[in-house]
Write an enzyme that holds these catalytic residues in place. Structure first.
Site, PDB file in Angstrom:
ATOM      1  N   LYS A 143     -42.094 -20.690 -13.121  1.00 25.20           N
ATOM      2  CA  LYS A 143     -40.960 -20.340 -13.989  1.00 25.20           C
ATOM      3  C   LYS A 143     -39.631 -20.489 -13.233  1.00 25.20           C
ATOM      4  O   LYS A 143     -38.669 -21.084 -13.734  1.00 25.20           O
ATOM      5  CB  LYS A 143     -41.111 -18.900 -14.494  1.00 25.20           C
ATOM      6  CG  LYS A 143     -39.897 -18.348 -15.197  1.00 25.20           C
ATOM      7  CD  LYS A 143     -39.637 -19.079 -16.500  1.00 25.20           C
ATOM      8  CE  LYS A 143     -38.255 -18.783 -17.054  1.00 25.20           C
ATOM      9  NZ  LYS A 143     -37.987 -19.515 -18.284  1.00 25.20           N
ATOM     10  N   CYS A 162     -30.371 -17.447 -17.828  1.00 24.50           N
ATOM     11  CA  CYS A 162     -31.563 -17.960 -17.130  1.00 24.50           C
ATOM     12  C   CYS A 162     -31.196 -18.839 -15.935  1.00 24.50           C
ATOM     13  O   CYS A 162     -31.465 -18.494 -14.796  1.00 24.50           O
ATOM     14  CB  CYS A 162     -32.418 -18.773 -18.098  1.00 24.50           C
ATOM     15  SG  CYS A 162     -32.794 -17.859 -19.589  1.00 24.50           S
TER      16      CYS A 162
HETATM   17  N1  SAJ Z   1     -25.804 -27.626 -18.806  1.00 26.86           N
HETATM   18  C1  SAJ Z   1     -24.936 -28.546 -18.248  1.00 26.86           C
HETATM   19  N2  SAJ Z   1     -25.307 -29.841 -18.186  1.00 26.86           N
HETATM   20  C2  SAJ Z   1     -26.509 -30.274 -18.670  1.00 26.86           C
HETATM   21  C3  SAJ Z   1     -27.402 -29.344 -19.226  1.00 26.86           C
HETATM   22  C4  SAJ Z   1     -27.017 -28.016 -19.292  1.00 26.86           C
HETATM   23  O1  SAJ Z   1     -23.830 -28.188 -17.806  1.00 26.86           O
HETATM   24  O2  SAJ Z   1     -26.766 -31.473 -18.596  1.00 26.86           O
HETATM   25  C5  SAJ Z   1     -25.415 -26.196 -18.864  1.00 26.86           C
HETATM   26  C6  SAJ Z   1     -25.288 -25.661 -20.276  1.00 26.86           C
HETATM   27  O3  SAJ Z   1     -24.022 -25.968 -20.818  1.00 26.86           O
HETATM   28  C7  SAJ Z   1     -25.476 -24.186 -20.048  1.00 26.86           C
HETATM   29  C8  SAJ Z   1     -26.516 -24.154 -18.921  1.00 26.86           C
HETATM   30  O4  SAJ Z   1     -26.458 -25.415 -18.307  1.00 26.86           O
HETATM   31  O5  SAJ Z   1     -24.287 -23.569 -19.596  1.00 26.86           O
HETATM   32  C9  SAJ Z   1     -27.925 -23.856 -19.368  1.00 26.86           C
HETATM   33  O6  SAJ Z   1     -28.228 -24.508 -20.578  1.00 26.86           O
HETATM   34  P1  SAJ Z   1     -29.642 -25.225 -20.858  1.00 26.86           P
HETATM   35  O7  SAJ Z   1     -29.610 -25.760 -22.223  1.00 26.86           O
HETATM   36  O8  SAJ Z   1     -29.947 -26.171 -19.764  1.00 26.86           O
HETATM   37  O9  SAJ Z   1     -30.716 -24.063 -20.694  1.00 26.86           O
HETATM   38  P2  SAJ Z   1     -30.884 -22.571 -21.316  1.00 26.86           P
HETATM   39  O10 SAJ Z   1     -30.284 -21.602 -20.360  1.00 26.86           O
HETATM   40  O11 SAJ Z   1     -30.468 -22.507 -22.733  1.00 26.86           O
HETATM   41  O12 SAJ Z   1     -32.492 -22.451 -21.276  1.00 26.86           O
HETATM   42  C10 SAJ Z   1     -33.173 -22.659 -20.046  1.00 26.86           C
HETATM   43  C11 SAJ Z   1     -34.294 -23.684 -20.278  1.00 26.86           C
HETATM   44  N3  SAJ Z   1     -34.856 -24.089 -18.989  1.00 26.86           N
HETATM   45  C12 SAJ Z   1     -34.974 -25.394 -18.660  1.00 26.86           C
HETATM   46  O13 SAJ Z   1     -34.586 -26.297 -19.374  1.00 26.86           O
HETATM   47  C13 SAJ Z   1     -35.619 -25.677 -17.343  1.00 26.86           C
HETATM   48  C14 SAJ Z   1     -35.366 -23.061 -21.166  1.00 26.86           C
HETATM   49  O14 SAJ Z   1     -36.472 -23.938 -21.320  1.00 26.86           O
HETATM   50  C15 SAJ Z   1     -35.840 -21.723 -20.556  1.00 26.86           C
HETATM   51  O15 SAJ Z   1     -36.836 -21.113 -21.371  1.00 26.86           O
HETATM   52  C16 SAJ Z   1     -34.639 -20.810 -20.481  1.00 26.86           C
HETATM   53  O16 SAJ Z   1     -33.682 -21.404 -19.588  1.00 26.86           O
HETATM   54  C17 SAJ Z   1     -35.115 -19.463 -19.936  1.00 26.86           C
HETATM   55  O17 SAJ Z   1     -35.252 -18.529 -20.762  1.00 26.86           O
HETATM   56  O18 SAJ Z   1     -35.434 -19.364 -18.758  1.00 26.86           O
END
Ligand code: SAJ
Length: 418
Positions: free
Chosen positions: A211, A265
């Site tokens: 995780k 997360c």
């Molecule tokens: N972000 C970027 N650039 C990107 C992708 C994301 O700047 O290319 C930023 C987003 O804007 C945001 C942050 O990263 O601020 C996180 O967003 P996200 O969409 O990547 O992830 P979360 O936090 O919504 O959900 C994550 C997911 N983990 C992964 O993709 C490895 C999800 O599957 C998990 O279940 C969740 O964390 C969790 O609960 O741990």
């Protein structure tokens, strides 16, 4: 076979509530428990307290047909799922208070044959620690053995993406870590009752690390993109174009830069590893630092642009931690807006279509909330912080007059490059 008549879900937040609702929709009796009486009241009336597509209809259905009931006190059940928050404290150390309190609360009602599952993101060793705690309090029980006094304890992390929770809860593969092999097998059978994805068994420690690995991996990859954005900026190269071109290589997939990393997360979980092994987790620590530094850089650049235009009104477009959600937790956009409101007060106009009212911390500094149309009419500067669909739809003709800092790459044709 694992006989499951009743499941208890402890913690009715972003993970616990959808999980409880999905299990209840399979015809299993579910008791949802939360220490917050407001949440219990809301869910008990068939409503929800979080924004997530389609969750309202599902909760309404399972509450009204009686398969999901809610309360504040634990009761005997066959399976207990713990889905409570595991934040970090000010020193970036994991705070397991809620997990330990949840374990304490259910220990009194546990009976032989029960399955206890931890879903909250946790440091390596937490599941073993809770097993130990249970048998210390209940010496009549053992963990993970085939004798008649045993309960079963497993770690099964959630990995659903906010905005797609109901789909991913059912379709994603699950990684199921047992304290013993028998614990893993029992938990595997349970998840197979409502998960369509593969349910892969492993040890509790491995599942805990898996995780943390998933989110630390994403944080590191975003850090790479954010670092690249600053390098491109120095050379006056458009980072979005550069990434698009690099990603045409068949084995390259650079993620998107942004104003920093938010949410509860990805900006948090790497610390669970860094805190445990600071001597080894060097890339992970640097990635956290790079992503936090990106937020500071955006604040500095926005301030420099605003200082150059002393009479301009400034639209901060977006507060949420990512596109099309209402979640402000750990949001870099919110942090940036707060800094700018502290400095520029009522010149800051906040556009966030997914929330009902402006957070008091912004209102107290004189910032004003407005819709995108009014902001386009009345502002001369826009700091684009979140790639919400509402902002993507704004045509060039309506923003041509603005000085823009576009941290998400959706208003590229006019923006100061990042
Ligand atoms: N972000 C970027 N650039 C990107 C992708 C994301 O700047 O290319 C930023 C987003 O804007 C945001 C942050 O990263 O601020 C996180 O967003 P996200 O969409 O990547 O992830 P979360 O936090 O919504 O959900 C994550 C997911 N983990 C992964 O993709 C490895 C999800 O599957 C998990 O279940 C969740 O964390 C969790 O609960 O741990």
């Amino acid at each position: 076979m694992l006989d499951v008549q009743k499941v208890s879900v402890i913690g009715l937040g972003y993970i616990g509530l959808p999980t409880a609702a999905v299990i209840a929709s399979r015809g299993i009796k579910v008791l949802g428990i939360d220490t917050n009486p407001d949440i219990v009241k809301t869910v008990g009336s068939g409503s929800i307290h979080i924004a997530e597509p389609d969750l309202d209809g599902l909760v309404q259905k399972v509450v009204s047909n009686g398969s999901l009931v809610v309360g504040t006190e634990p009761e005997p059940a066959d399976v207990f799922i713990i889905a409570v928050p595991t934040p970090i404290d000010h020193a970036n150390r994991p705070d397991l208070t809620c997990v330990m309190a949840a374990v304490e609360r259910i220990t009194g009602v546990l009976a032989p044959g029960n399955l206890v599952i931890l879903e909250s993101t946790s440091p390596i060793g937490t599941t073993e620690r809770i097993s130990k705690k249970i048998v210390e309090t209940r010496p009549d029980l053992t963990v993970g053995t085939a004798n008649g006094s045993s309960i079963f304890v497993a770690y099964c992390p959630e990995r659903v993406l906010p905005g797609r929770i109901l789909t991913e809860l059912v379709n994603n593969d699950r990684c199921i870590g047992g304290v013993t092999a028998l614990c893993a097998r029992k938990a595997q059978r349970f998840y197979k009752m409502f998960v369509r994805g593969a349910c892969v068994a492993t040890t509790a420690r491995t599942a805990e690390l898996v995780k943390l690995t998933e989110n630390a991996y994403r944080d590191t990859n975003i850090a790479f993109a954010n670092e690249l954005s600053l390098i491109c900026d120095r050379y006056e190269i458009n980072v979005w174009e550069a990434i698009d071109l690099a990603n045409r290589h068949p084995r390259v997939n650079v993620l998107r830069p942004g104003p920093g990393v938010g949410g509860h997360c990805i900006a948090v979980d790497p610390w669970f590893i860094i805190d445990a092994v600071p001597d080894l987790a060097r890339v992970m620590r640097t990635s956290r630092e790079v992503n936090n530094h990106k937020t500071e850089t955006v604040i500095e650049r926005a301030a420099a642009l605003i200082d150059d235009h002393p009479y301009a009104n400034v639209a901060c477009c977006g507060l949420a931690f990512k596109a099309n959600v209402d979640d402000l937790r750990e949001s870099p956009a919110l942090e940036i807006a707060i800094h700018l409101a502290e400095k520029y007060g009522s010149r800051i106009k906040v556009v966030e279509p997914n929330i009902r009212s402006l957070p008091p911390v912004l209102a107290n500094h004189g910032a004003e909330r407005m819709g995108i149309d009014e902001a386009l009419r009345t502002c001369e500067i826009a700091i684009l912080l979140v790639d919400h669909d509402e902002f993507k739809m704004v045509p060039l003709a309506e923003r041509r007059h603005l000085d823009v800092i576009d941290t998400r790459g959706i208003w590229q044709d006019m923006s100061v490059r990042f």
